[in-house]
Design a protein around this motif. Sequence first.
Motif, short mmCIF file in Angstrom:
data_model
loop_
_atom_site.label_atom_id
_atom_site.label_comp_id
_atom_site.label_asym_id
_atom_site.label_seq_id
_atom_site.Cartn_x
_atom_site.Cartn_y
_atom_site.Cartn_z
N PHE A 88 0.85 -1.18 0.00
CA PHE A 88 0.00 0.00 0.00
C PHE A 88 0.89 1.23 0.00
N ARG A 89 0.79 2.04 -1.06
CA ARG A 89 1.61 3.25 -1.16
C ARG A 89 0.81 4.45 -0.65
N ALA A 90 1.54 5.44 -0.17
CA ALA A 90 0.91 6.63 0.39
C ALA A 90 0.02 7.36 -0.61
N ASP A 91 0.29 7.19 -1.91
CA ASP A 91 -0.51 7.87 -2.93
C ASP A 91 -1.84 7.17 -3.21
N GLY A 92 -2.13 6.07 -2.51
CA GLY A 92 -3.41 5.36 -2.69
C GLY A 92 -3.34 4.20 -3.66
N SER A 93 -2.19 3.96 -4.26
CA SER A 93 -2.04 2.81 -5.15
C SER A 93 -1.60 1.59 -4.34
N GLY A 94 -1.70 0.43 -4.94
CA GLY A 94 -1.28 -0.78 -4.25
C GLY A 94 -1.00 -1.91 -5.22
N ARG A 95 -0.42 -2.96 -4.69
CA ARG A 95 -0.21 -4.20 -5.44
C ARG A 95 -0.46 -5.36 -4.50
N ASP A 96 -1.08 -6.40 -5.03
CA ASP A 96 -1.25 -7.62 -4.25
C ASP A 96 0.12 -8.18 -3.90
N ALA A 97 0.21 -8.85 -2.76
CA ALA A 97 1.46 -9.48 -2.33
C ALA A 97 1.16 -10.92 -1.94
N ASP A 98 2.16 -11.76 -2.06
CA ASP A 98 1.99 -13.18 -1.72
C ASP A 98 3.26 -13.69 -1.06
N SER A 99 3.07 -14.54 -0.07
CA SER A 99 4.16 -15.27 0.57
C SER A 99 3.59 -16.59 1.07
N ASP A 100 4.45 -17.47 1.53
CA ASP A 100 3.96 -18.73 2.07
C ASP A 100 3.86 -18.65 3.60
N ASP A 101 3.15 -17.63 4.02
CA ASP A 101 2.85 -17.39 5.43
C ASP A 101 4.14 -17.25 6.23
N SER A 102 4.20 -17.85 7.39
CA SER A 102 5.33 -17.63 8.29
C SER A 102 6.64 -18.25 7.80
N TYR A 103 6.58 -19.11 6.79
CA TYR A 103 7.81 -19.74 6.28
C TYR A 103 8.69 -18.75 5.50
N LEU A 104 8.05 -17.82 4.82
CA LEU A 104 8.74 -16.76 4.07
C LEU A 104 9.81 -17.28 3.11
N THR A 105 9.56 -18.43 2.48
CA THR A 105 10.51 -18.91 1.49
C THR A 105 10.38 -18.16 0.17
N TYR A 106 9.27 -17.43 0.00
CA TYR A 106 9.12 -16.56 -1.16
C TYR A 106 8.26 -15.36 -0.79
#
Length: 141
Positions: free
Chosen positions: A20-38
């Motif tokens: 979430f950027r301060a200008d109101g734009s955003g991008r979806d994000a993905d990770s493998d939860d608490s493992y954080l391998t990606y």
Amino acid sequence: MTRILDLWQSGEVPVHSGLFRADGSGRDADSDDSYLTYFTLGEPFDADALLDDDPEWTTSADVYAEAELPDGAGHLLSGGGSHGSDGFFARLDADRNLVWVVHLFCNELVRIDVDWPRATFTNNCDNSLTIDLTAPDFQAD
């Protein structure tokens, strides 16, 4: 003022995996939860519209770690939220104004290590993700 700036000033972040950027734009994000391998960023979205659709879908932004960036480039914060699975990391400018914040379901992010231009965020399971602060999505404006 954008909705994300309103939330940030209230000590909250959206409960949505995204950048979430301060200008109101955003991008979806993905990770493998608490493992954080990606960690990946996906499609862009209108953060203000997302927050307008469900204004109560937020969590507290409890800060557990902070790091100053070199040469007055700002600050990084990380932490957790109301739910044990919430984690966030954020960049502030030199005046401590929000530039962007990322929320993930990755557990609380409790440590920040900066080796410019990379920043590593580590959760309470001792797993981490690293970003390049000079990448377009993570630069300061």
